[in-house]
Design an enzyme around this catalytic site. Structure first.
Site, PDB file in Angstrom:
ATOM      1  N   TYR A 129      29.187  35.515  -9.178  1.00 27.13           N
ATOM      2  CA  TYR A 129      28.182  35.501  -8.424  1.00 27.13           C
ATOM      3  C   TYR A 129      27.215  34.154  -8.076  1.00 27.13           C
ATOM      4  O   TYR A 129      27.201  33.719  -8.709  1.00 27.13           O
ATOM      5  CB  TYR A 129      27.208  36.698  -8.162  1.00 27.13           C
ATOM      6  CG  TYR A 129      26.222  37.393  -9.901  1.00 27.13           C
ATOM      7  CD1 TYR A 129      25.662  36.271 -10.545  1.00 27.13           C
ATOM      8  CD2 TYR A 129      25.875  38.264 -10.144  1.00 27.13           C
ATOM      9  CE1 TYR A 129      25.136  36.391 -11.478  1.00 27.13           C
ATOM     10  CE2 TYR A 129      25.075  38.203 -11.043  1.00 27.13           C
ATOM     11  CZ  TYR A 129      24.611  37.329 -11.707  1.00 27.13           C
ATOM     12  OH  TYR A 129      23.902  37.847 -13.071  1.00 27.13           O
ATOM     13  N   GLU A 130      26.067  34.083  -7.362  1.00 29.95           N
ATOM     14  CA  GLU A 130      26.038  33.289  -5.866  1.00 29.95           C
ATOM     15  C   GLU A 130      26.635  31.858  -5.736  1.00 29.95           C
ATOM     16  O   GLU A 130      26.123  31.265  -6.486  1.00 29.95           O
ATOM     17  CB  GLU A 130      25.008  33.514  -6.999  1.00 29.95           C
ATOM     18  CG  GLU A 130      23.456  33.548  -7.442  1.00 29.95           C
ATOM     19  CD  GLU A 130      23.347  34.483  -6.443  1.00 29.95           C
ATOM     20  OE1 GLU A 130      22.750  33.747  -5.353  1.00 29.95           O
ATOM     21  OE2 GLU A 130      22.305  36.302  -6.592  1.00 29.95           O
ATOM     22  N   GLY A 131      27.807  32.451  -5.508  1.00 29.68           N
ATOM     23  CA  GLY A 131      29.101  31.097  -5.545  1.00 29.68           C
ATOM     24  C   GLY A 131      29.582  31.250  -6.502  1.00 29.68           C
ATOM     25  O   GLY A 131      29.035  30.878  -7.804  1.00 29.68           O
TER      26      GLY A 131
END
Lengths: 591, 591
Positions: free
Chosen positions: B435-437
């Site tokens: 997550y978050e890229g």
């Protein structure tokens, strides 16, 4: 929707032929039934069972798990029917002697079949895997009466087998076990104690379960030299050999595990259960190693199988999931078109191929060690089997975990969802580096018994073969193969240097040597894996299949520039890392 | 029995001082409240909350999870009270401006506190982490009215924040999102659409939840240039600023995840919800990146935190679990005495220390980039923050997974049991690389915007510092530090070579460059991590604490002989591996 597992029949066949050279078994005693033309049809038949029956049950086993009910374990829904199909297909006896109802085919071929079953449904595959171990132990150490009584049903799969080693205080240190065996007047023994982590220790898929149990006689010496092996059937055989009276052994608990939910992991209680000695008193550990060695290779294969399944599901997802733009694609592109995703898939595929090669090479060595009429060939093959077994087990299962983790990554957020196959594989894969001897134990076995125990000769013989591969690759004059040869040559030199250091250091400063054991095993796996992939690229070159040729060259080339290229730089992690850490250990850990 | 998490206060303090040189912030505008003597007491106070309140709830969250009930999400038992304690402790506002009720302390110090909360209970820590993002976005892009309305309650923690980016078809490719925002007559917008994977998207721990939502205006350009950011409160504020009418947004489903069960991952439905524009129309992505950058560093820190927790529980288990004999120990020895186990623990500890250093260095750079009165210092710090952010995120979270896996291994069979903390950490850790890229996106960001976007200058500046560390280490004339310096020097040369190649290749053959991005990031992390550990060993040398000195030298020395020593051999994986794989891609994947 996850893609169903589709067994990599061609890859397995290629591994058996090009990497493991299974053809060497043709015409050997005990392998009369082996016919190279049968390999493909057998693998294809097994692939159907794997794809159509076992794979669809994999998520079912994960979601439902096995259940302990009314004093017995109930397998997950569908597993019983699948097991019936497995038995009816004759898969259990593939590599067992014809004398006991088997088909007398090479073990290496049975490995190919087991890879598929593990890949489709590892929780299911564990049941026959343990039965194989029981068959091997009886073949090697059972009396004629014991063999006649148990082997036909174990070989047919009508009965299953288990291995009972671990107790709460006795894990890696098997010698600490306390289960007691008291001699009875009728020549049997009364077994009492508790065993934990017993895979498929109880279930409702077969009419009898044959437990092989390590226990200690009343006057036995302490430690591992006082352990004996006993056969304890769930149902004691009647005079006519059919399962009769219920024996004093039962499952009293199931572990709640992170993965392989479909496989019941039992706490087994033996309360005066009737058992019979296998082999000699106090020599149980040697007997157990017969099962362990076969089981270790099979567990290594689980790493390959789960890695393959992780690759397949990630590859399928990458073709289907669309995100972002890519050259040559209109609209959102399948993520397969993004270089980073494709490279991840290449890493997965190359590592699985290398691990597969090592496992099958180990399997054919085991067959040769058993069957070759030439004692020198047998001895060399045994040395090779011994050397490759810990590498096959540890290196392949570490790769299984790594590749399963990469498979989660390719899936993005979806990979973190429990219902995704990728997530199940990540959880399932994690047990393999632990059981049948942790990978740390494998590394100690490798540098100790296998490497130092032969004064380095076992690895030296392997390195000679690696260097022969270097020569063959160079002789092709194909610039890509020549570059692979250069990487392989440097890798072999690194392994050679590390091996010499290890033999010397284990003798002089054992702690320092042991501190580098795991890194040494990793290096050995990389170099030997790279050697096999190079062999594969050379072999494919002389074949007619241009796709195969390009594929093998791609895998070997990629592996050479990544795992092999880094090999020389990893020698200090073995030779210096251990020293560094021992010096600092007091500061870090107080010991 | 798992050991409770005990926050590594000294290690965090050391990282802030020796690695990140937080002292540079003293006296800077906005950091008037910062007093070096306060660091230790603040960390110790946070450590109590982590150990006594949050850590005991970690297995509770894992076992119970959050539940969707009567249209709302109920946090796991005990989480609500813990959150209250968090709010009462003033932890949310540690690094927020005093103007909004915060304490005006450096963000880097708040990171230290967040590491503890994540380490004790990552599922819990995610809730404030997302709130921080909302605070940052409002500080940077909100109007005065918006700030006044929302910041005080967000800074106090009475309200929490969320980030709403992902939709089923729009993950890494945020530009593909479809949620609509239609302007209303009162200046607000009506938001309609579905968002997935929304962390703490709903819960019962706070009286309001402030959603920051990416959506598309009716006439917006296609792709990422047509995205705007909106603030959508769960309860619309009354005229007096208190939560009033329920807004048209609700959680309609919770994901069943592999880990972080305590953190509800929501499917959010916006059906004409009232929202307000943050920043300019169609500039939402830029606003979102304000939150993203802070979140990325925080996620990197999760890798550190989970890795630390995995180390602690493995270390505790290794002291307690007895198996086999060891020199100097009577009877069965704690497995800590076995070299292989201790080495595994060393690997865990060294990698976590290196990742921690990178994260805090990134945090102090962010503070400097914001606060230094000198524009050159600000610019250099911003460049450093930009460079380190993707490395902090990806390298640290990969290490989190690796270290959590090693922690399972140290536990043996016990590590595979779901109730063991080690198993939970292995499952929890797996989300952070996603997550978050995803870490693949981070690698592309690193080689693209951060490296090539500065024509390589960002990394060159970093390498100059690494070389300065080499000089300092050599100047000590301590043979161990000189050896570390040699390894670091070779590592810096490798990183320099790879960086040059990357900048050139990305310009000429972008696909080939991108194919090496992940390996490049891994190499950069190793070299920069090694640089910080060497700095630590040098710094500890001049201190009075002899234990610290020995410990830092041990970690730096071990890391140098393992990760740094292998750096040069990994350049081909970047420069050749990509080419090899692109050549073979067609054969392997058909594209």
């Amino acid at each position: 929707m996850d893609m169903a597992y589709d067994a990599p029949v061609s890859d397995i066949e290629f591994a058996l032929n090009a990497f493991a050279r299974i053809g060497r078994l043709q015409g050997l005693p005990g392998h009369e039934a082996y016919d190279p033309d049968l390999v493909r049809p057998i693998l294809e038949e097994a692939a159907k069972l794997a794809r159509d029956v076992l794979a669809p049950l994999n998520p079912v086993g994960d979601a439902h798990g096995a259940v302990l009910k009314d004093g017995g374990v109930v397998a997950p829904p569908g597993f019983g029917d699948a097991y019936k199909a497995f038995v009816e297909g004759g898969w259990m006896g593939l590599a067992a002697p014809e004398e006991w109802g088997g088909q007398g085919l090479p073990k290496a071929l049975a490995l190919g079949v087991m890879e598929m079953f593990h890949g489709a449904n590892m929780a299911f595959g564990l049941c026959p895997m343990l039965s194989y171990g029981a068959v091997e132990a009886l073949l090697a150490h059972g009396t004629d009466v014991q063999r006649a009584a148990y082997l036909p049903k174990l070989v047919s799969g009508e009965w299953t087998g288990t291995m009972n080693l671990t107790e709460p205080q006795a894990g890696s240190d098997v010698g600490a076990l306390k289960t007691k065996a008291e001699p009875c007047e009728d020549g049997s023994y009364s077994i009492t104690g508790q065993k934990i982590y017993i895979t498929w220790g109880d279930h409702d898929m077969a009419e009898n379960i044959i437990h092989l149990v390590l226990a200690r006689l009343p006057d036995a010496p302490a430690g591992s030299k006082g352990i004996s092996l006993f056969l304890v059937p769930k149902f004691i055989l009647d005079a006519d050999g059919t399962p009769g009276e219920r024996n004093g052994v039962r499952c009293i608990g199931l572990e709640k595990k992170m993965g392989i939910h479909g496989s019941p992991t039992c706490v087994m209680e033996y309360s005066g259960a009737k058992g019979w000695l296998i082999g000699e008193e106090n020599r149980g550990l040697a007997c157990m190693f017969t099962m362990m060695n076969s089981a270790r290779l099979n567990v290594g294969l689980e790493g390959v199988a789960v890695g393959e399944a992780a690759f397949q599901t990630a590859f399928a997802y990458a073709q289907e999931r669309k995100q972002g733009a890519a050259a040559g694609v209109t609209g959102p592109a399948p993520i397969l078109h993004h270089a980073d995703v494709r490279r991840t898939l290449t890493t997965m595929r190359a590592k699985v191929a290398a691990a597969r090669a090592i496992c099958y090479a180990c399997g054919v060595a085991a067959d040769l060690a058993h069957s070759s009429p030439d004692p020198d060939v047998r001895a060399a093959a045994k040395t090779r089997e011994d050397l490759l077994t810990p590498i096959a087990k540890a290196w392949s299962t570490d790769i299984g975990v790594e590749v399963a983790s990469l498979g989660v990554q390719v899936h993005g957020g979806m990979g973190f969802m429990n219902e995704t196959l990728a997530a199940q594989l990540y959880r399932d894969a994690r047990i393999a580096p632990i059981y049948e001897g942790t990978n740390g134990i494998q590394a100690i076995d490798l540098v100790g018994r296998k490497l130092s125990g032969t004064k380095g000769a076992s690895m030296q013989a392997m390195i000679v073969e690696v260097e022969e591969t270097v020569r063959q690759a160079r002789a092709t004059n194909d610039p890509q193969l020549v570059q692979i040869a250069d990487r392989l040559k440097a890798g072999a030199a690194a392994l050679s240097e590390a091996s010499e250091w290890m033999v010397k250091t284990l003798a002089d400063e054992p702690e320092k040597g042991l501190a580098g054991a795991t890194e040494y095993l990793a290096l050995a796996g990389d170099v030997i894996g790279g050697h096999f992939l190079a062999l594969g690229a050379i072999a494919a070159r002389s074949g007619q299949d241009m796709d195969q040729r390009a594929r093998q060259l791609a895998l070997a080339g990629f592996f050479a520039e990544t795992s092999l290229a880094s090999a020389p730089g990893r020698v200090p992690a073995i030779t210096e890392g251990g020293a560094r850490f021992l010096e600092g250990s007091k500061a870090l850990f107080g010991v």
